[in-house]
Design a protein around this motif. Sequence first.
Motif, PDB file in Angstrom:
ATOM      1  N   GLY A 161     -10.383   1.885  -0.074  1.00  0.00           N
ATOM      2  CA  GLY A 161     -10.797   0.496   0.462  1.00  0.00           C
ATOM      3  C   GLY A 161      -9.865   0.216   1.949  1.00  0.00           C
ATOM      4  O   GLY A 161     -10.464   0.097   2.960  1.00  0.00           O
ATOM      5  N   ALA A 162      -8.482   0.396   1.828  1.00  0.00           N
ATOM      6  CA  ALA A 162      -7.856   0.298   3.064  1.00  0.00           C
ATOM      7  C   ALA A 162      -8.037   1.576   4.093  1.00  0.00           C
ATOM      8  O   ALA A 162      -8.041   1.092   5.092  1.00  0.00           O
ATOM      9  N   GLU A 163      -8.185   2.634   3.729  1.00  0.00           N
ATOM     10  CA  GLU A 163      -8.702   3.696   4.641  1.00  0.00           C
ATOM     11  C   GLU A 163     -10.058   3.628   5.230  1.00  0.00           C
ATOM     12  O   GLU A 163     -10.216   3.517   6.573  1.00  0.00           O
ATOM     13  N   ALA A 164     -10.977   3.035   4.566  1.00  0.00           N
ATOM     14  CA  ALA A 164     -12.519   2.438   5.081  1.00  0.00           C
ATOM     15  C   ALA A 164     -12.173   1.530   5.872  1.00  0.00           C
ATOM     16  O   ALA A 164     -12.869   1.480   6.868  1.00  0.00           O
ATOM     17  N   ALA A 165     -11.337   0.326   5.594  1.00  0.00           N
ATOM     18  CA  ALA A 165     -11.138  -0.486   6.744  1.00  0.00           C
ATOM     19  C   ALA A 165     -10.779  -0.122   8.005  1.00  0.00           C
ATOM     20  O   ALA A 165     -11.107  -0.690   9.144  1.00  0.00           O
ATOM     21  N   VAL A 166      -9.622   0.817   7.974  1.00  0.00           N
ATOM     22  CA  VAL A 166      -8.957   1.414   9.190  1.00  0.00           C
ATOM     23  C   VAL A 166      -9.875   1.977   9.973  1.00  0.00           C
ATOM     24  O   VAL A 166     -10.057   1.595  11.168  1.00  0.00           O
ATOM     25  N   SER A 184      -8.572   2.983  -5.746  1.00  0.00           N
ATOM     26  CA  SER A 184      -9.581   1.960  -5.301  1.00  0.00           C
ATOM     27  C   SER A 184      -9.012   1.197  -4.039  1.00  0.00           C
ATOM     28  O   SER A 184      -9.735   1.114  -3.057  1.00  0.00           O
ATOM     29  N   LEU A 185      -7.838   0.669  -4.223  1.00  0.00           N
ATOM     30  CA  LEU A 185      -7.367  -0.111  -3.026  1.00  0.00           C
ATOM     31  C   LEU A 185      -6.881   0.900  -2.103  1.00  0.00           C
ATOM     32  O   LEU A 185      -7.242   0.351  -0.968  1.00  0.00           O
ATOM     33  N   LEU A 186      -6.633   2.270  -2.275  1.00  0.00           N
ATOM     34  CA  LEU A 186      -6.046   3.072  -0.967  1.00  0.00           C
ATOM     35  C   LEU A 186      -7.417   3.318  -0.545  1.00  0.00           C
ATOM     36  O   LEU A 186      -7.488   3.539   0.889  1.00  0.00           O
ATOM     37  N   LEU A 195       0.753  -1.137  -0.033  1.00  0.00           N
ATOM     38  CA  LEU A 195      -0.020  -0.143   0.097  1.00  0.00           C
ATOM     39  C   LEU A 195       0.834   1.358   0.108  1.00  0.00           C
ATOM     40  O   LEU A 195       0.570   2.168  -0.719  1.00  0.00           O
ATOM     41  N   ALA A 196       2.033   1.299   0.523  1.00  0.00           N
ATOM     42  CA  ALA A 196       2.878   2.438   0.728  1.00  0.00           C
ATOM     43  C   ALA A 196       3.332   2.813  -0.671  1.00  0.00           C
ATOM     44  O   ALA A 196       3.722   3.879  -1.257  1.00  0.00           O
ATOM     45  N   ALA A 197       3.798   1.579  -1.558  1.00  0.00           N
ATOM     46  CA  ALA A 197       4.095   1.741  -2.897  1.00  0.00           C
ATOM     47  C   ALA A 197       3.214   2.456  -3.840  1.00  0.00           C
ATOM     48  O   ALA A 197       3.167   3.440  -4.678  1.00  0.00           O
ATOM     49  N   LEU A 198       1.981   1.939  -3.653  1.00  0.00           N
ATOM     50  CA  LEU A 198       0.812   2.575  -4.212  1.00  0.00           C
ATOM     51  C   LEU A 198       0.326   3.801  -4.134  1.00  0.00           C
ATOM     52  O   LEU A 198       0.142   4.463  -4.845  1.00  0.00           O
ATOM     53  N   ARG A 199       0.506   4.136  -2.795  1.00  0.00           N
ATOM     54  CA  ARG A 199       0.145   5.311  -2.311  1.00  0.00           C
ATOM     55  C   ARG A 199       1.577   6.357  -2.918  1.00  0.00           C
ATOM     56  O   ARG A 199       1.072   7.736  -3.377  1.00  0.00           O
ATOM     57  N   ALA A 200       2.718   5.999  -3.229  1.00  0.00           N
ATOM     58  CA  ALA A 200       3.721   6.747  -3.658  1.00  0.00           C
ATOM     59  C   ALA A 200       3.401   6.872  -5.272  1.00  0.00           C
ATOM     60  O   ALA A 200       3.593   7.876  -5.845  1.00  0.00           O
ATOM     61  N   PHE A 201       3.079   5.800  -5.885  1.00  0.00           N
ATOM     62  CA  PHE A 201       2.673   5.635  -7.316  1.00  0.00           C
ATOM     63  C   PHE A 201       1.396   6.801  -7.652  1.00  0.00           C
ATOM     64  O   PHE A 201       1.963   7.695  -8.610  1.00  0.00           O
ATOM     65  N   VAL A 202       0.357   6.902  -6.809  1.00  0.00           N
ATOM     66  CA  VAL A 202      -0.518   7.747  -7.056  1.00  0.00           C
ATOM     67  C   VAL A 202      -0.138   9.441  -6.964  1.00  0.00           C
ATOM     68  O   VAL A 202      -0.603   9.997  -7.425  1.00  0.00           O
ATOM     69  N   ALA A 203       0.624   9.142  -5.805  1.00  0.00           N
ATOM     70  CA  ALA A 203       1.360  10.701  -5.337  1.00  0.00           C
ATOM     71  C   ALA A 203       1.975  11.277  -6.708  1.00  0.00           C
ATOM     72  O   ALA A 203       2.130  12.445  -6.965  1.00  0.00           O
ATOM     73  N   VAL A 204       2.811  10.257  -7.086  1.00  0.00           N
ATOM     74  CA  VAL A 204       3.620  10.923  -8.266  1.00  0.00           C
ATOM     75  C   VAL A 204       2.695  11.380  -9.690  1.00  0.00           C
ATOM     76  O   VAL A 204       3.140  12.203 -10.291  1.00  0.00           O
ATOM     77  N   ARG A 249      -3.437   2.151 -16.548  1.00  0.00           N
ATOM     78  CA  ARG A 249      -4.206   0.962 -16.082  1.00  0.00           C
ATOM     79  C   ARG A 249      -4.283   0.906 -14.843  1.00  0.00           C
ATOM     80  O   ARG A 249      -5.441   0.438 -14.323  1.00  0.00           O
ATOM     81  N   LEU A 250      -3.338   0.890 -14.206  1.00  0.00           N
ATOM     82  CA  LEU A 250      -3.002   0.709 -12.909  1.00  0.00           C
ATOM     83  C   LEU A 250      -3.737   1.752 -12.069  1.00  0.00           C
ATOM     84  O   LEU A 250      -4.155   1.349 -10.679  1.00  0.00           O
ATOM     85  N   LEU A 251      -3.624   2.945 -12.335  1.00  0.00           N
ATOM     86  CA  LEU A 251      -4.073   3.904 -11.592  1.00  0.00           C
ATOM     87  C   LEU A 251      -5.394   4.042 -11.063  1.00  0.00           C
ATOM     88  O   LEU A 251      -5.746   4.165  -9.759  1.00  0.00           O
ATOM     89  N   PRO A 252      -6.693   3.653 -11.619  1.00  0.00           N
ATOM     90  CA  PRO A 252      -8.065   3.671 -10.861  1.00  0.00           C
ATOM     91  C   PRO A 252      -7.974   2.576 -10.012  1.00  0.00           C
ATOM     92  O   PRO A 252      -8.600   2.569  -8.678  1.00  0.00           O
ATOM     93  N   HIS A 253      -7.160   1.430 -10.165  1.00  0.00           N
ATOM     94  CA  HIS A 253      -7.293   0.251  -9.240  1.00  0.00           C
ATOM     95  C   HIS A 253      -6.483   0.688  -7.968  1.00  0.00           C
ATOM     96  O   HIS A 253      -6.798   0.330  -6.920  1.00  0.00           O
TER      97      HIS A 253
END
Length: 325
Positions: free
Chosen positions: A80-85, A76-78, A9-18, A69-73
């Motif tokens: 979902g993770a925030e909602a779970a917390v 969505s994963l981020l 998730l940290a890598a995905l968060r960095a990807f979206v930020a870039v 292609r990865l961006l919307p997923h």
Amino acid sequence: MEVMVDLDLAALRAFVAVVEEEQFGHAAAVLGISQQAVSKRIAKLESQLGAELFERGRGGSTPTAAGLRLLPHARSLLVGAEAAVRSVRERVRPLRVAVLGKRMAATELMEFYLARHPRCETEIVMSNMITTSREALRSGLVDVALARAHGGPVALPGDIVAAPAYLEPLYLLVGKDHPFAGRSTIGLREVAGHPVWVPGAAVPSEWADFYRELSAFSGIPIDTGGPLENMAGIVERIADSSSLATFAGDGGQTPWHPNVRRLMIVDPTPAYPLALLWSAGDRHPGLRHLIEHVAESYNRDTAAACWVPEPDQELFGVPGVVAGP
């Protein structure tokens, strides 16, 4: 066999930020980490996915076709993770249920429910004749109201759902010197022509409409004059009078007085139709449990002997009764 990839998730968060900041340095500032750390996270993600996610140039970094292609997923994963917390950390507020007064059947119904389900996070909200339980529901102050579904100066919104909760039989209260005092039961039409004092019906409300409809059906004049007293004051006046009478519901707590007599009304028994009301859009997790409890405990077996106003008959399964002479 397809190899499962555990995305960081940290890598995905960095990807979206870039993607959003268009530069690794700006993304690092937003995330509060170093640019080197952002680069390492993106490199790890690209290694896991086996694809380059950015094209790096002097003007900044833009996502490749794979990155797009990865961006919307990733987003969505981020989310979902925030909602779970939040679902774990945030305490769900109690289900708020409005009732009208401490001595009423609605309060007894809710106390019965809470006594048998002590772990249910439920809060009873006392309303009054100014801010009724229906008004509390209309204004969003509560999730649920226990009240009559019909009548009153303001109709309920179209998204309000109603379910039968309790048919509350009415009794006649008279003083020991009243002509009816020696009776234990009395026919509804025997009371016709004898005024019954209900000062609370002077307030424009769904219960005032109930007594107006009862009067039209039975021929009993409803007297709303005099001071707007609480039930204790009404009982005192009934006890001291040889002519006054009033109605009392069997689900409420009527103050005891040695000089007051309580007569069961029959043929038919007028009953106040207490409904459970809630908004169709309410998603409180405790709502369904209360709805199911009320549905199971509704005293439907008494309906055949009762009278309720015509607008309430279908909801409560009460057969229509034709007024007699």
